[in-house]
Every structure is written in C-alpha cells, then in structure tokens.
Design an enzyme around this catalytic site. Structure first.
Site, PDB file in Angstrom:
ATOM      1  N   ASP A  98      70.045   4.923 -19.694  1.00 50.26           N
ATOM      2  CA  ASP A  98      68.843   4.498 -18.971  1.00 50.26           C
ATOM      3  C   ASP A  98      68.288   5.585 -18.062  1.00 50.26           C
ATOM      4  O   ASP A  98      68.060   5.358 -16.865  1.00 50.26           O
ATOM      5  CB  ASP A  98      69.138   3.235 -18.139  1.00 50.26           C
ATOM      6  CG  ASP A  98      69.828   2.149 -18.927  1.00 50.26           C
ATOM      7  OD1 ASP A  98      69.512   1.998 -20.115  1.00 50.26           O
ATOM      8  OD2 ASP A  98      70.693   1.454 -18.354  1.00 50.26           O
TER       9      ASP A  98
ATOM     10  N   GLU B  41      61.471  -4.390 -21.995  1.00 49.49           N
ATOM     11  CA  GLU B  41      62.182  -4.106 -20.751  1.00 49.49           C
ATOM     12  C   GLU B  41      61.922  -2.649 -20.370  1.00 49.49           C
ATOM     13  O   GLU B  41      61.083  -1.971 -20.947  1.00 49.49           O
ATOM     14  CB  GLU B  41      63.687  -4.361 -20.935  1.00 49.49           C
ATOM     15  CG  GLU B  41      64.303  -3.550 -22.066  1.00 49.49           C
ATOM     16  CD  GLU B  41      65.740  -3.921 -22.364  1.00 49.49           C
ATOM     17  OE1 GLU B  41      66.367  -4.609 -21.548  1.00 49.49           O
ATOM     18  OE2 GLU B  41      66.243  -3.506 -23.423  1.00 49.49           O
TER      19      GLU B  41
END
Length: 534
Positions: A14, A186
């Site tokens: 991420d 997301e």
C-alpha cells in the site's frame, strides 16, 4: 539508468509516495507490527533506505488485542509546503459483515518526527487519504464500508473537508465515486493537474485481480468520469508476469517533470500462487496523453520489472548490516514487535550488554502480549542464525528462532524441557491454526549452555539446524524439511495481508517470565544460481 522492481522487497504494501524538495518518501502499511507506518527515503527513485517509522508510541497506536492482519492499513503521507501529514486506519475487527476501522491524522515538521498525537477523523471505512488543494483547503477521502445485506460492501469513495484549525472534519460527507465494474473500490488518492481533479483508486481486490483505476472531474466533489481505457495498471489474467497483484497506487512528479507511480505487487513462488514475501512495492514510469489521461510509459497496463529512471543524480545508500551483535542500546530499525512497542518489562539490550534478553510471556496464539521480535523475509533464498542461552525449567517455557506469519501460521525451532529428554531442541509448527510437533526428531541438549540455531529458506522449503555454541561440533540438521508456503497471504481460509517474518521469541506459559538471552542475529540473502557455481 533503470529502476529494478520491487524497490521495497518483502512485506511493504500500500505505498503512498511524496516528494518534498529533492527527497522522495514512501509510507507503507504495517498492520499488526510495531512501530506503525514504515517510511522509506530516496533521492533518485532507484535506491531506497528504511528511514523511520511514524507511529512509535501507544499514544499514537495501541493495537492490544487487534486481530491478525488488523492494525495499520493503507497510510497516506503528504506535505502541504509546511508540514508532513499522515493519515492511517487502525483496524480493530474485520470478520463477517462488520469492519471497525478508525481513521486518524498525525503531523510533523520533519519526516523523522516527532509526530504529533493523533487526531481522530472518522470510522466510516478504511484507506483514508488527505488532499491539499491549491486554495488552501484540505479534503479527506476514504472508501465507505456498507455492512447491510444485499448491498455493495465497497460502497464508494466519500469526500469531506478537514479543518486544521478545528482539528476535525467539517461540512457534508459526499459520495463522489462508486467505482467501475471491477468493484472492490478502495485506496483513493486525489491529485490536481491542468485544472482537473484526478481520483486514483485501487479496485478488483488486493489479490490476483488487483488493479489501479483513474477517474477525473472539473470539481473536487465530482461528477467523476472513469478513464475509458479501463484500469491503468493490473496484472490480472497475465499469470506469466513476474509481478502479480499490481494495484493500490500513488503518484509523484519529480523535480524534472517526470511522473512515476508507486504501487503494490506480489511475487508468487515459482509454480505456486503463494507469496511468502507478502505484498511489496514497485515503481512504474508514467506519461500523460494529449487528452489528459495517465498511461504507463511504453503503453499497456502491465507492471514491468525494469523501468527508465528519472534524470536525477544517482544516490545509493550504504547497505544495512547483515549481522546484529545486539551491542546498541536500542533495536535496529529492521526489527518489529507485535501490536505493542518493546519495553524493558520484557525486552532489554542493556541488562546483559551485548545480548538481547527476552522474558517469556504469552503463547504464539496471543494477540495481546507476545515476547517476539522479528524482521521481514525479503528474498526467496535466505538464512537466519542466532545463538541463545536459555535454561527452561519445564515444558511451558520455550525460546528460539521462528518463521512467523501470524498467530495461526508459523514454524518454530525452539528450546524447551520435558520429562524424557530434559532440555532439548526441536521443531514445532502451526498450519492454519493446527499445532504440530515432531517428537521423533527432537534432540537432547542437556548440559549445553550456549546453543546456535539456524533456519535455511530455499524457495518453498525450510530446513533447520542446531549446534553447540562453544565452537565444538558443527551444524546438525533437526526435524524434517518443511513446506513453508503456508506462511503466505493465500494459504489461509480467510484473506490476510502481511508476509513472513524471521525472528526471535520466548514464551513462559506459567507466567514466571523466564528469560532467554540471544548473543546475535545474522540474516543473509543469496542467489541459488550463484551458490551452485561455488
């Protein structure tokens, strides 16, 4: 000059990338591992070093009891010209219909800190990201979680203004993008270019269908138009690519006007779909089309293992030592603990100078107080070695060298004591929560004070060895060679997100906190092809 991917090997998912002056920083998720939010630094996008962590105190992050693969999800690192801002999620639960996802903000004048106490933002979903508009206003975006039956759980991206003066979100919360047909929308990040707002999102789920998608709008609150090209980055349906799971991206522009995308990838072991190294960080070079859409340089949407580096001076960093003699008063930055920081009640580098002392606490199944310190596995072929002095009094006391994914999956070369062998060394493991012992392969070390322990990892296999620590006999293999692929995201019956760690630990299930002293830790990576030539 080329950038070789992944630039951050091992568990570094991420990525959120930002440039401040001539310096580039990448912040990555740390989940249940402490300290929270690893921050790497580069001057050329080719060479990276682990610089610091943002969340180093329980005032900022207390993960006591957090579930496996809970904790810190998808941080966003930004700078408004004066201060660094970091937003992050602390996930407390994620089972079933509900997710308890609390979003916070910390700030710092310098990247090394000190970082502030956290400001609570919201709990409506995860993957928060802060955007600093050129009019001085600040906006938070995050995905919205919908627990209701027969609804899209990934309900879209919501936008709300943040007031730094009031230290809270203000105004209306508005859904600005519901995603594309890939779903599972997301990981949002906002950018502004040419008077348009660009919303970069992750879609398709963080496994083999993962992707990065782009949408744009003339106003920050939309309406957003999805890129007609489809995903701008993905490895989906390309099993031959060495970099899989490509998605969850963020963008940076260099001083020379070149654009790059930092993004998540996974490298499955050859012949498998299992990534024991976890989800890693790679970088792709990008370019803008005449009509204002972002594309990978050279066309297509597949991640490349080598990309053209920016026109910046090369800036390598000294390699980190492979040998830790434990002669410093604090742990080296590569070391992490579970859920809580190391403190003198259970870990000391000063009580016995030159040794790491661990006091045994709860079991390897605990999500509260484990005495475990570990570092990431960052290569498929590596080995780790230590020497320990430990005198267990009974079978509830254990210490040794561990390969650890989470409370359900680990392989443990440990010293303990029983009625038959006395003090002994042997291998135990847990596979998807099922405990296994190999009593026929245990070896008595009664009367031996110092014991060396070693784990050798070769692709999908792990072998274990022990030896007296007095310089006498050489290494002796103990236990069977074991499949280690259960130490991966994909091996569980419930999705998870970290990677394999290699470390040291001690347990005392009697509650007496028996100590184990470790003299050193060595971690070495190697190339099997090169080793075979010797």
């Amino acid at each position: 000059m080329t950038i070789r991917n992944p630039v951050l090997p091992g568990f570094h998912p991420d990525p959120s990338i930002v440039r401040v002056g001539d310096d580039f920083y990448i912040a990555t998720s740390t989940f249940e591992w402490f300290p929270g939010v690893a921050i790497h630094h580069s001057r050329d996008l080719r060479h990276w070093r682990l610089l610091t962590y943002a969340l180093t105190d329980t005032r900022q992050l207390d993960m006591t009891g957090n579930i496996d693969s809970g904790g810190v999800w998808a941080p966003c690192l930004s700078h408004d010209g004066e201060r660094f801002y970091l937003v992050y999620t602390d996930v407390k639960s994620r089972m079933g219909a509900f997710k308890d996802t609390h979003n916070y903000l910390v700030t710092a004048e310098r990247i090394e800190g000190p970082w502030s106490d956290p400001v609570y933002l919201n709990s409506s979903g995860f993957d928060p990201s802060l955007f600093h508009d050129d009019d001085g206003r600040k906006w938070l975006v995050n995905m919205l979680w919908d627990h209701r039956a027969n609804r899209n759980r990934f309900a879209g991206i919501v936008l709300q203004e943040y007031s730094p003066e009031r230290r809270t979100l203000i105004g209306e919360r508005k859904t600005i993008f519901r995603g594309t047909e890939l779903g599972l929308t997301e990981g949002p990040h906002l950018y502004k270019r040419g008077g348009l707002y660009y919303l970069l999102t992750a879609e398709g789920g963080t496994q083999y269908g993962h992707a990065a998608t782009m949408a744009r709008a003339p106003r920050i609150d939309g309406p957003y138009e999805a890129d007609p090209f489809g995903p701008i980055l993905t490895s989906a349906d390309r099993p031959e690519l060495p970099l899989q799971k490509a998605g969850h991206a963020s963008l940076v522009e260099t001083q020379t006007g070149e654009w790059y995308m930092a993004h998540l990838v996974g490298r499955p072991l050859p012949g498998t779909r299992r990534c024991v190294l976890g989800r890693e960080t790679a970088i792709q070079r990008c370019e803008w089309t005449p009509d204002g859409w972002l594309r990978l340089e050279g066309g297509g949407r597949s991640p490349r293992t080598e990309v053209r580096a920016p026109a910046l001076p090369e800036h390598p960093f000294p390699p980190r030592p492979a040998f830790d003699p434990f002669d410093a008063p604090r742990l080296a930055p590569e070391w992490n603990t579970l859920r809580l920081p190391a403190d003198p009640s259970w870990l000391s580098l000063t009580e016995r100078p030159g040794w790491l002392r661990l006091r045994g606490r709860e079991s390897l199944s605990s999500t509260h107080r484990q005495s475990l310190v570990a570092r990431r596995q960052q290569a498929f072929n590596c080995e780790a070695e230590t020497m320990v002095q430990f005198e267990p009094e009974h079978s509830q006391q254990m210490a040794g060298l561990i390969l650890y994914y989470d409370t359900r999956d680990y392989i443990y070369l440990r010293i303990s004591r029983d009625e038959k062998l006395g003090k002994h060394v042997g291998v135990v493991r847990s596979v998807n929560g099922r405990w296994e012992e190999f009593p026929e392969a245990e070896a008595s070390v009664e009367g031996v004070s110092l014991i060396r322990l070693k784990a050798c990892l070769r692709q999908d296999r792990a072998s274990f060895f022990y030896a007296p620590g007095d310089g006498g006999d050489g290494w002796r293999q103990i236990g069977p060679e074991l499949d280690l692929t259960h130490l991966s995201d994909e091996a569980s019956d419930y999705i998870r997100f970290t990677g394999n760690f290699i470390g040291l630990c001690a347990q005392d299930l009697s509650g007496m906190r028996k100590e184990a002293d470790f003299d050193y830790f060595a971690y070495r990576e190697y190339d099997l092809a090169e080793e075979s030539k010797r």
